[in-house]
Each structure stands twice: as C-alpha cells, then as structure tokens.
Motif scaffolding. Structure first.
Motif, PDB file in Angstrom:
ATOM      1  N   ALA A  74       0.814  -1.218   0.000  1.00 30.37           N
ATOM      2  CA  ALA A  74       0.000   0.000   0.000  1.00 30.37           C
ATOM      3  C   ALA A  74       0.846   1.267   0.000  1.00 30.37           C
ATOM      4  CB  ALA A  74      -0.943   0.003   1.206  1.00 30.37           C
ATOM      5  N   LEU A  77       0.901   1.971  -3.577  1.00 29.85           N
ATOM      6  CA  LEU A  77      -0.429   2.225  -4.144  1.00 29.85           C
ATOM      7  C   LEU A  77      -0.959   3.573  -3.692  1.00 29.85           C
ATOM      8  CD1 LEU A  77      -1.765  -1.371  -3.653  1.00 29.85           C
ATOM      9  CD2 LEU A  77      -1.318  -0.251  -5.835  1.00 29.85           C
ATOM     10  N   MET A  78      -0.885   3.845  -2.379  1.00 31.53           N
ATOM     11  CA  MET A  78      -1.396   5.138  -1.896  1.00 31.53           C
ATOM     12  C   MET A  78      -0.392   6.250  -2.163  1.00 31.53           C
ATOM     13  SD  MET A  78      -3.584   4.528   1.544  1.00 31.53           S
ATOM     14  CE  MET A  78      -2.274   3.983   2.605  1.00 31.53           C
ATOM     15  N   THR A  81      -0.443   7.516  -5.794  1.00 33.97           N
ATOM     16  CA  THR A  81      -1.680   8.114  -6.293  1.00 33.97           C
ATOM     17  C   THR A  81      -2.099   9.316  -5.433  1.00 33.97           C
ATOM     18  OG1 THR A  81      -2.953   6.534  -4.988  1.00 33.97           O
ATOM     19  CG2 THR A  81      -2.597   5.980  -7.298  1.00 33.97           C
ATOM     20  N   GLY A  82      -1.871   9.213  -4.122  1.00 38.58           N
ATOM     21  CA  GLY A  82      -2.286  10.289  -3.213  1.00 38.58           C
ATOM     22  C   GLY A  82      -1.594  11.601  -3.521  1.00 38.58           C
ATOM     23  N   TYR A  84      -1.326  12.951  -6.280  1.00 35.12           N
ATOM     24  CA  TYR A  84      -2.099  13.715  -7.264  1.00 35.12           C
ATOM     25  C   TYR A  84      -3.132  14.618  -6.616  1.00 35.12           C
ATOM     26  CZ  TYR A  84       0.301  11.891 -11.174  1.00 35.12           C
ATOM     27  OH  TYR A  84       1.303  11.653 -12.072  1.00 35.12           O
ATOM     28  N   VAL A  85      -3.577  14.248  -5.399  1.00 36.24           N
ATOM     29  CA  VAL A  85      -4.500  15.134  -4.693  1.00 36.24           C
ATOM     30  C   VAL A  85      -3.749  16.427  -4.337  1.00 36.24           C
ATOM     31  CG1 VAL A  85      -5.981  15.398  -2.672  1.00 36.24           C
ATOM     32  CG2 VAL A  85      -5.806  13.173  -3.799  1.00 36.24           C
ATOM     33  N   LEU A  86      -2.536  16.284  -3.825  1.00 37.34           N
ATOM     34  CA  LEU A  86      -1.729  17.469  -3.506  1.00 37.34           C
ATOM     35  C   LEU A  86      -1.459  18.286  -4.763  1.00 37.34           C
ATOM     36  CD1 LEU A  86       0.860  15.780  -1.116  1.00 37.34           C
ATOM     37  CD2 LEU A  86      -1.105  17.182  -0.490  1.00 37.34           C
ATOM     38  N   THR A 258       4.881   6.432   2.824  1.00 38.57           N
ATOM     39  CA  THR A 258       3.706   6.831   2.054  1.00 38.57           C
ATOM     40  C   THR A 258       3.702   8.342   1.837  1.00 38.57           C
ATOM     41  OG1 THR A 258       2.504   5.005   3.061  1.00 38.57           O
ATOM     42  CG2 THR A 258       1.194   6.658   1.936  1.00 38.57           C
ATOM     43  N   MET A 262       4.078  10.424  -1.695  1.00 43.19           N
ATOM     44  CA  MET A 262       3.028  11.360  -2.126  1.00 43.19           C
ATOM     45  C   MET A 262       3.618  12.726  -2.432  1.00 43.19           C
ATOM     46  SD  MET A 262      -0.099  10.763   0.467  1.00 43.19           S
ATOM     47  CE  MET A 262      -1.204   9.370   0.388  1.00 43.19           C
ATOM     48  N   LEU A 292      -5.567  10.991 -12.802  1.00 39.04           N
ATOM     49  CA  LEU A 292      -5.692  10.019 -11.716  1.00 39.04           C
ATOM     50  C   LEU A 292      -6.679   8.904 -12.063  1.00 39.04           C
ATOM     51  CD1 LEU A 292      -4.423   9.300  -9.079  1.00 39.04           C
ATOM     52  CD2 LEU A 292      -6.208  10.551  -7.888  1.00 39.04           C
ATOM     53  N   VAL A 293      -7.683   9.214 -12.880  1.00 41.64           N
ATOM     54  CA  VAL A 293      -8.574   8.142 -13.354  1.00 41.64           C
ATOM     55  C   VAL A 293      -7.757   7.120 -14.152  1.00 41.64           C
ATOM     56  CG1 VAL A 293     -10.456   7.589 -14.966  1.00 41.64           C
ATOM     57  CG2 VAL A 293     -10.693   9.497 -13.355  1.00 41.64           C
ATOM     58  N   GLY A 296      -5.321   5.373 -11.877  1.00 39.13           N
ATOM     59  CA  GLY A 296      -6.051   4.515 -10.952  1.00 39.13           C
ATOM     60  C   GLY A 296      -6.465   3.194 -11.595  1.00 39.13           C
ATOM     61  N   TYR A 299      -3.453   1.198 -11.173  1.00 37.16           N
ATOM     62  CA  TYR A 299      -3.074   1.037  -9.766  1.00 37.16           C
ATOM     63  C   TYR A 299      -4.078   0.234  -8.959  1.00 37.16           C
ATOM     64  CZ  TYR A 299       1.281   3.583  -9.630  1.00 37.16           C
ATOM     65  OH  TYR A 299       2.590   3.939  -9.800  1.00 37.16           O
ATOM     66  N   THR A 300      -5.354   0.213  -9.357  1.00 31.82           N
ATOM     67  CA  THR A 300      -6.285  -0.650  -8.623  1.00 31.82           C
ATOM     68  C   THR A 300      -6.230  -2.077  -9.163  1.00 31.82           C
ATOM     69  OG1 THR A 300      -8.071   0.049 -10.100  1.00 31.82           O
ATOM     70  CG2 THR A 300      -7.911   1.171  -7.971  1.00 31.82           C
TER      71      THR A 300
ATOM     72  N   TRP B  26      -8.521  13.777   2.626  1.00 27.26           N
ATOM     73  CA  TRP B  26      -7.369  13.083   2.023  1.00 27.26           C
ATOM     74  C   TRP B  26      -6.492  12.478   3.123  1.00 27.26           C
ATOM     75  CZ3 TRP B  26      -2.288  15.037   2.798  1.00 27.26           C
ATOM     76  CH2 TRP B  26      -1.280  14.377   2.075  1.00 27.26           C
ATOM     77  N   GLN B  58      -7.232  -0.422  -2.291  1.00 25.70           N
ATOM     78  CA  GLN B  58      -8.244  -0.071  -3.294  1.00 25.70           C
ATOM     79  C   GLN B  58      -8.968   1.235  -2.945  1.00 25.70           C
ATOM     80  OE1 GLN B  58      -9.726  -2.339  -6.128  1.00 25.70           O
ATOM     81  NE2 GLN B  58      -7.540  -2.645  -5.959  1.00 25.70           N
ATOM     82  N   PHE B  64      -9.330   9.224  -3.541  1.00 24.80           N
ATOM     83  CA  PHE B  64      -8.464  10.278  -4.099  1.00 24.80           C
ATOM     84  C   PHE B  64      -9.055  10.817  -5.412  1.00 24.80           C
ATOM     85  CE2 PHE B  64      -4.564   7.931  -2.157  1.00 24.80           C
ATOM     86  CZ  PHE B  64      -4.829   8.490  -0.918  1.00 24.80           C
TER      87      PHE B  64
END
Lengths: 561, 85
Positions: A74, A77-78, A81-82, A84-86, A258, A262, A292-293, A296, A299-300, B26, B58, B64
């Motif tokens: 994780a 994984l997190m 991808t996380g 991208y929120v930042l 993590t 990020m 991110l779509v 993701g 990544y999922t 987040w 997942q 996110f």
C-alpha cells in the motif's frame, strides 16, 4: 505463430505509430517545444500524464513488489496516487496560471533570485537523470527477454526512437506519443489481469475478483485473500493481509514512506511540467482528474494481479517435482529471474519463509512479465505485455528528457549565460541538449551504476524535500522570501541526501534501531520536507518582505483568469 | 478597484475553505483508514476483503479520484460566481 514473431509484429507496429505521431507533431517554436503551445486538452493531458508518470517500475515491478509485501505494498499504491491530490489542489492550477515554461523558472521569478533558480535546476536535472537511467535499462531488459537481442542493442534502439520524437516534436511530440503509449500500456496490463481474474474467481473484473472465492484447485470455495493468508501461515510467512506484524515494515515507517512518495510525486518536475501544457488553470484541474482516473485504472488492478500471481505461483510450484515443472518455469529459469536450489536433494520444490529450507528464489519482475505464460494465455498477449513495458519506459524517459533539455537550454543558457539568444537559436539548442541527454541516459542504461536501485529513494526524497515545500509556500504565503526559500531548499536537500547517503553507502547493515524515529531512508523525505517547511517559514519572517512586484505575482497566480 | 480587491479576497477564501476540507479528508483516508486504523478495520470483513486492507489497496485510490473530481467541479462553480461578479 510463435511468441517471438508476435512480439516483433506488435512492437514494430507500436514503434511505427510513435514515429508517425512524431512526424505529424513537429514544432517550430520554443513554446511548442517546451509546453506544446499550451493547447493540449485536459483529456489528452490526463492520458499523457498517466503515461509520463507510470514508468517501467510501475508497469513491470510494482505488482511483483506488492506480491511479496502483501499489505505493505500500500505504500506504493497510496503513495503514488495520493500525491495527485496534492498536485491538483495545491500546485497544478497555479503553476499553469503562472504560464511560463519550466519549474526552475517559476522558482526564479517567485523568489526573485537566480541563485534559487540554479538550485532548482540542479535538483531537476539530478532527479531526472536518476530516473531516466532506470527507464533505459527497462527498455534494454524488455528487448533482451522478448526479442532475444542483446540488452545493449535494446537500449540503443530505444534511444534512437526517443531521440527522433523528442527532438522533432519536443513537448508536442512527446504529449501525443504519450497518449498512444498510455493506450498500449493499459490494454497490455488489463488483458492478462482480466483473463486471470476470470479464470481463478469467475469474476472478470480484477478489482472485484481478488475479493471473491477461488473456483478451482486445492483451495476452491475459499475467499482468495483468506486462502493466501492460510498458505502464508503454512509456509511460515507473515500473513498477506496483516499490517504491522513481525517481518513487515513498522507503522511509523509505513506512514513516513507513504507521505514521502506522495509529496515526492507532487514535486517531480516532469510531472509538474505536464500541467503547463493545457490552456487554463481550470483545464489543469480537470487534467489532474483525468490523470488520476487513468493511473487509478492500473493502480487498482496491480494489487489484484499481485494476489492472483502469488496464489498461482505458490500453488503451481510449492511441493511440485522439479522434473515436472511447467514450461514457463524452465524458460524463465534461463533469465535467472527464477531459481531452484535443491537444498535437501529430493527433487521437490520447497518454498518456505525459513531461509535455510527455502529452495525457490523469485525475482519480483517476473510477476508481471511471466504472468500471461503462467496463466497459459495466447502468444499475442505475451507480445502485448512486451509492447506495454516498452511504452511505459519510453514515455517516462521522454518526459524526463524534456525536463533536462529545458532546464539547460532555457534556465541556464538563455536566462543566465546568453539572454540575447534568438528564439531560433534557443530552439536549436533545446534540440541539441535533448539529443545529448539521450546519449548520456543511454550510456547509463548500458553501463548502469551499481547503485541505481539505491538512488531511486533519492529522486523521491529530494523532490519531496526540495521542490514541494517552496512551491506550495510560494503560492500560499506571499510573505515567503528569497532567503527563506534558499535556506529551506538547502536544509531539506542536505538533510535528506546526508541521511540517505549515510545509510545506503556507509552504514548499510543498519536496521530500524539506528534509524531516526524508525524511519528508513525511503521515508526520510518526509522529515526533509517538514524541515524545509519549518526553515523556510522561520527565515522568511526574519528577512524583509518580498518586493511589491513579487507580491503582485502571487496575487495574480491565485486568480482563475 | 476596491470592489475587485474584495472579490479577489473572497474568491481566495472560498478556495482555501474547500482545499482545507478536501485535504482533511485526504489525510484521514490515507493515514487514518489506510494505516493507523488498518488493524481495527481488518476485523470487519466485506465479501473477501478485510476492510482495512481494502482501503489501503483499493478504497483510498477511489477516494483520491473522487476528491480531485469534487474539487474540479466545485471550483468551476466558484470560478463562475467570481466571473459573474
């Protein structure tokens, strides 16, 4: 048709496609070369960002890493991808509003200092070269395994291709080839994943399949994740889904890694620069959504692939007789990625958590690359995976190359050494630096420094500890001064680099007990980032306010239009 | 001119409020559900997934994507209002 023939056909077709796109997206201006004329649509930019971001490591190695780490996977994984929120909330729209060509240029203008810009140039180039060497190596490895040519020939073929489309089309050429490369790599990733999920669980959607029941074999009727936990217990390994048990990373370290990944993601120059290529700040926000779509989607799928492969691999091999090992086992044995050492001499493969009894050594890269063969999928699927791996490596290499080229031609030569240079001269220089950078990257691909794996922690750690804090403060605090930013960047870099160098090169055997707060070198960028934030803020308050035109610039980039 | 300054300040404050809210979610998702609370959540099983494990590998990624999507939509509205003023 054989796997080899299929691979030549599919790889040949994709390469022809990339060259065709490069030819149609030639550019003749510096704006076209550096930022694709800022005319890329959010959807196309989202795809290009996804390909730019997902490297040989994401495509080839990540599922394998997770497969061996279980829950702890994780962090990737997190972490990857996380960020991208930042990026979407704190940086992308503002950097686009600023509207010029490079990340060091923003640093130089916002902090009214060529020194700050030079520090930024150094970081951008260092991070990019660290990364690109691994991509070129990835190209060489895929070539050698699937096309049965020498690794070096593979690196040279990859170099020639990138050289062609990066120098002809600059950012515009790179963007549209990345769109094509994303399509190739995602299809190549999903087809085997869907096929295996369907076969093992009866559910064709891998994201759901790995929470379903196994339909065949010795564990039929059990939930996949329960089966894998039981298998691990039997072999004396820590349970797959368990979090912080013995034999896995501790909680503090997982938190730190993590966070570092990020923040590092949000500070990587080749990702940031993608958001300069869209028409507006609004388009920058929407391209982050698309990016991110698209990311993701892979990544999922990766953790599902990891689980399927883990169960498959152990069920097929553990307790089997070596003489009856499946065909893929013998063919991958040649590459050295999987090895059987018959310790007790009984000819039976024994996989175990106890090192003295374990007889099977598996390289993590095999999980994705050999997956289609393990699941006995048709030859063209195997060939497609090769093309996907190449697409992932080439697209990332090209994005990095452009950062190196623009940092040198635009930030160093044009702005510091020869400001009177004409646009035509600058464009020519940009093409030449891109060309030279390809050669240097190729050299590192052919003669990889022994420490490539170790320096990857550097790229993220440095991006987290150098760029991210001063970019965010540059937008969100008008009070941040030149002195603050330079002091912050330097303290962040020196601390992070010092910690990584010490534990990677001078004290390699050190374990958790010697680490600061139990944080490994991979996660130390988090501490470097906090240090940078603290130093920048304190020094800024102690030094005179930034000049009026800088405060006006900050006010301006905050507005949407 | 003065009006414009007021509008700009209001726009920025609206942006900061949205940002703070989304970043709190987040942080809570990644570090709360995915790491700090993972062992607690793993006691709950949904289909074949221990819940904490599911969030870490997942669920966090879906959240996110949702966060960025909400931000883009929300800011489109705030931008529109700012332009109308």
């Amino acid at each position: 048709m054989s796997i080899l023939a299929w691979t030549y056909i599919i790889v040949g077709l994709t390469f022809a496609l990339y060259i065709g796109i490069a030819f149609f997206s030639r550019v003749s201006s510096t704006s076209g070369f550096y930022v694709a004329g800022q005319g890329v649509s959010p959807l196309a930019n989202g795809m290009a960002t996804a390909a730019d971001w997902m490297s040989a490591a994401s495509f080839i190695s990540m599922a394998g890493l997770i497969s061996f780490m279980g829950y702890t996977g994780a962090i990737y994984l997190m972490g990857w991808t996380g960020g991208y929120v930042l990026l979407a909330l704190l940086l992308a729209p503002y950097l686009r509003k600023y509207g010029k060509y490079t990340v060091p240029e923003f640093v130089g203008d916002r902090y009214y200092s060529q020194a700050a810009r030079l520090v930024a140039v150094f970081c951008a180039i260092f991070i990019s070269f660290t990364y690109i060497a691994g991509q070129m190596r990835g190209v060489g490895i895929v070539f050698s395994r699937f096309l049965e040519v020498d690794v070096n020939t593979g690196v040279i073929a990859g170099m020639a291709l990138v050289l062609l489309y990066a120098t002809l089309g600059g950012m515009r050429g790179i963007t549209y080839t990345q769109v094509a490369q994303y399509s190739v790599l995602i299809v190549a990733y999903l087809i085997p994943a869907v096929a295996i999920s369907w076969k093992m669980t009866g559910n064709p959607i891998p994201q759901l399949g790995f929470g379903s029941k196994i339909t065949e074999g010795p564990n039929a009727g059990m939930y996949l994740l329960q089966a894998i936990d039981a298998i691990h217990r039997d072999l004396g390994l820590p349970e797959y889904t368990a979090a912080f048990v013995a034999g896995k990373k501790g909680m503090i370290d997982v938190l730190a890694i993590t966070m570092a990944l990020m923040v590092g993601t949000a500070g990587l120059p080749h990702v940031l620069i993608r958001f300069y290529t869209v028409p507006s700040p609004r388009a920058a926000r929407w391209s982050a959504v698309w990016a991110l779509v698209f990311i993701g989607l892979l990544y999922t799928t990766a953790p599902a692939v990891a689980t399927f492969a883990r169960v498959n691999m152990i069920q097929t091999l553990h307790g089997a007789s070596y003489a009856d090992a499946p065909e893929w086992f013998t063919s991958w044995e040649k590459t050295g990625l999987i090895r059987f050492v018959d310790k007790d001499g009984d000819g039976i493969i024994n996989y175990s958590g106890d090192e003295s009894r374990n007889e099977l050594v598996i390289d993590r890269d095999i999980i994705v690359l050999a997956n289609p063969e393990i699941a006995r999928l048709p030859a063209w699927v195997v060939a497609l995976v090769a093309a996907g791996g190449l697409a992932a490596a080439l697209s990332t290499a090209a994005g990095l190359l452009l950062v190196i080229s623009s940092s040198i031609s635009h930030d160093v030569v044009k702005s510091m050494l020869r400001p009177d240079m004409s646009e035509r001269q600058e464009l020519l220089l940009a093409r030449w630096t891109a060309g030279v950078a390809v050669l240097v990257a190729g050299y590192f691909g052919i003669n990889p420094p022994g420490f490539v794996a170790q320096v990857v922690a550097f790229a993220f750690g440095l991006a987290a500890a150098s760029f991210f804090p001063i970019l965010v403060l540059g937008v969100f605090s008008a009070r941040t001064t030149k002195q603050g930013a330079i002091a912050g960047m330097l303290s962040g870099i020196l601390f992070t680099a010092g910690y990584i160098i010490y534990f990677r090169f001078f004290n390699r055997g050190a374990g958790e007990s010697e680490w600061l707060f139990g944080i490994s070198p991979e996660g130390i960028g988090t501490v470097g980032m906090l240090l940078n934030f603290a130093v920048t803020t304190v020094v800024s308050w102690l030094t005179p306010r930034p000049p009026a035109q800088v405060q006006a610039l900050v006010a301006e980039i905050r507005l949407p239009h | 001119m003065a009006d414009r300054r007021v509008d700009e300040a209001r726009y920025w404050r609206a942006n900061l409020r949205i940002l703070t809210l989304l970043l709190l979610i987040w942080f809570f998702t990644a570090f709360g559900l995915g790491i700090l609370g993972v062992e607690l959540l793993n006691r709950i099983q949904i289909a074949g997934f221990p819940l904490g494990f599911w969030f870490a590998q997942q669920g966090a990624i879906y959240i996110f994507i949702l966060l960025i999507f909400v931000y883009a939509c929300w800011m489109d509205r705030v931008d529109g209002r700012f332009r109308a003023d």
